[in-house]
Structure formats: structure tokens, C-alpha cells
Design a protein around this motif. Structure first.
Motif, PDB file in Angstrom:
ATOM      1  N   SER A  45       0.819  -1.346  -0.034  1.00 31.70           N
ATOM      2  CA  SER A  45      -0.150  -0.095  -0.030  1.00 31.70           C
ATOM      3  C   SER A  45       0.869   1.206   0.130  1.00 31.70           C
ATOM      4  O   SER A  45       0.264   2.351   0.149  1.00 31.70           O
ATOM      5  CB  SER A  45      -0.976  -0.230   1.317  1.00 31.70           C
ATOM      6  N   GLU A  46       2.236   1.042  -0.037  1.00 29.92           N
ATOM      7  CA  GLU A  46       3.047   2.405  -0.030  1.00 29.92           C
ATOM      8  C   GLU A  46       3.177   2.885  -1.377  1.00 29.92           C
ATOM      9  O   GLU A  46       3.695   4.029  -1.311  1.00 29.92           O
ATOM     10  CB  GLU A  46       4.516   1.904   0.532  1.00 29.92           C
ATOM     11  N   GLY A  47       2.711   2.251  -2.233  1.00 30.00           N
ATOM     12  CA  GLY A  47       2.688   2.850  -3.606  1.00 30.00           C
ATOM     13  C   GLY A  47       4.064   2.776  -4.315  1.00 30.00           C
ATOM     14  O   GLY A  47       4.342   3.432  -5.468  1.00 30.00           O
ATOM     15  N   ARG A  48       4.903   1.975  -4.023  1.00 31.20           N
ATOM     16  CA  ARG A  48       6.389   1.670  -4.527  1.00 31.20           C
ATOM     17  C   ARG A  48       6.143   0.643  -5.519  1.00 31.20           C
ATOM     18  O   ARG A  48       5.280  -0.219  -5.546  1.00 31.20           O
ATOM     19  CB  ARG A  48       7.383   1.376  -3.423  1.00 31.20           C
ATOM     20  N   PRO A  49       7.175   0.553  -6.397  1.00 34.89           N
ATOM     21  CA  PRO A  49       7.150  -0.461  -7.601  1.00 34.89           C
ATOM     22  C   PRO A  49       7.217  -1.664  -6.688  1.00 34.89           C
ATOM     23  O   PRO A  49       8.022  -1.780  -5.794  1.00 34.89           O
ATOM     24  CB  PRO A  49       7.921   0.010  -8.485  1.00 34.89           C
ATOM     25  N   TRP A  50       7.146  -2.705  -7.508  1.00 33.64           N
ATOM     26  CA  TRP A  50       7.035  -4.195  -6.928  1.00 33.64           C
ATOM     27  C   TRP A  50       8.781  -4.655  -6.699  1.00 33.64           C
ATOM     28  O   TRP A  50       8.962  -5.177  -5.860  1.00 33.64           O
ATOM     29  CB  TRP A  50       6.672  -5.376  -7.759  1.00 33.64           C
ATOM     30  N   TRP A  76       9.613  -8.862  -0.453  1.00 34.25           N
ATOM     31  CA  TRP A  76       9.218  -9.970  -0.477  1.00 34.25           C
ATOM     32  C   TRP A  76       9.264 -10.398  -1.722  1.00 34.25           C
ATOM     33  O   TRP A  76       9.584 -11.879  -1.858  1.00 34.25           O
ATOM     34  CB  TRP A  76       7.790  -9.958  -0.085  1.00 34.25           C
ATOM     35  N   PRO A  77       9.140  -9.978  -2.927  1.00 37.38           N
ATOM     36  CA  PRO A  77       9.310 -10.607  -4.038  1.00 37.38           C
ATOM     37  C   PRO A  77      10.709 -11.208  -4.381  1.00 37.38           C
ATOM     38  O   PRO A  77      10.897 -12.044  -4.959  1.00 37.38           O
ATOM     39  CB  PRO A  77       8.899  -9.451  -5.203  1.00 37.38           C
ATOM     40  N   TRP A  78      11.524 -10.372  -3.984  1.00 35.84           N
ATOM     41  CA  TRP A  78      12.921 -10.691  -3.958  1.00 35.84           C
ATOM     42  C   TRP A  78      13.384 -12.154  -3.302  1.00 35.84           C
ATOM     43  O   TRP A  78      14.238 -13.034  -3.437  1.00 35.84           O
ATOM     44  CB  TRP A  78      13.724  -9.746  -3.679  1.00 35.84           C
ATOM     45  N   LEU A  79      12.908 -12.045  -2.137  1.00 38.65           N
ATOM     46  CA  LEU A  79      12.680 -13.232  -1.356  1.00 38.65           C
ATOM     47  C   LEU A  79      11.977 -14.540  -1.879  1.00 38.65           C
ATOM     48  O   LEU A  79      12.720 -15.790  -1.779  1.00 38.65           O
ATOM     49  CB  LEU A  79      12.395 -13.094   0.248  1.00 38.65           C
TER      50      LEU A  79
END
Length: 64
Positions: free
Chosen positions: A2-7, A12-15
């Protein structure tokens, strides 16, 4: 997210990508080591190699 940053800026995606990526790297290393160490190994059991086909020696005929 919900922070509005890109993925890609989240952790978590990198983990989640790390596990399969390490498996791919380990597989590549294993294949390279297998070809370097055992690619030209002699056939000891008497078989012959013709291209990619390895044929076993003919078994002697058994007498009854």
C-alpha cells in the motif's frame, strides 16, 4: 504494498525469487562439473561406444 512503490523495491518478491534462482544456479554448476569430471570416462564393463549409443557385450550362450 500500500506504500505505492514499484514491486522491485519491496523485499518479499526478491525473497520469493531467491529460492528458485539458487536452484537454477546449483543445477547449472552440477551440470558443468559433471561434464568436466566425467565426460570422457572409459567404459570398464566391456561395452563399446558408437556415437551416443553404448552397447553392452554379448552374453555367452548358456548350455543346458
Amino acid at each position: 504494498m500500500s506504500e505505492g512503490r514499484p514491486w522491485w523495491q519491496h523485499r518479499w518478491p526478491w525473497l520469493l525469487i531467491l529460492g528458485p534462482a539458487m536452484a537454477v544456479v546449483g543445477c547449472v554448476i552440477t551440470i558443468v562439473l559433471a561434464f568436466q569430471s566425467y565426460g570422457d570416462q572409459a567404459i570398464i564393463d566391456g561395452g563399446t561406444r558408437q556415437g551416443l549409443v553404448i552397447t553392452a557385450p554379448a552374453a555367452p550362450a548358456q548350455q543346458r
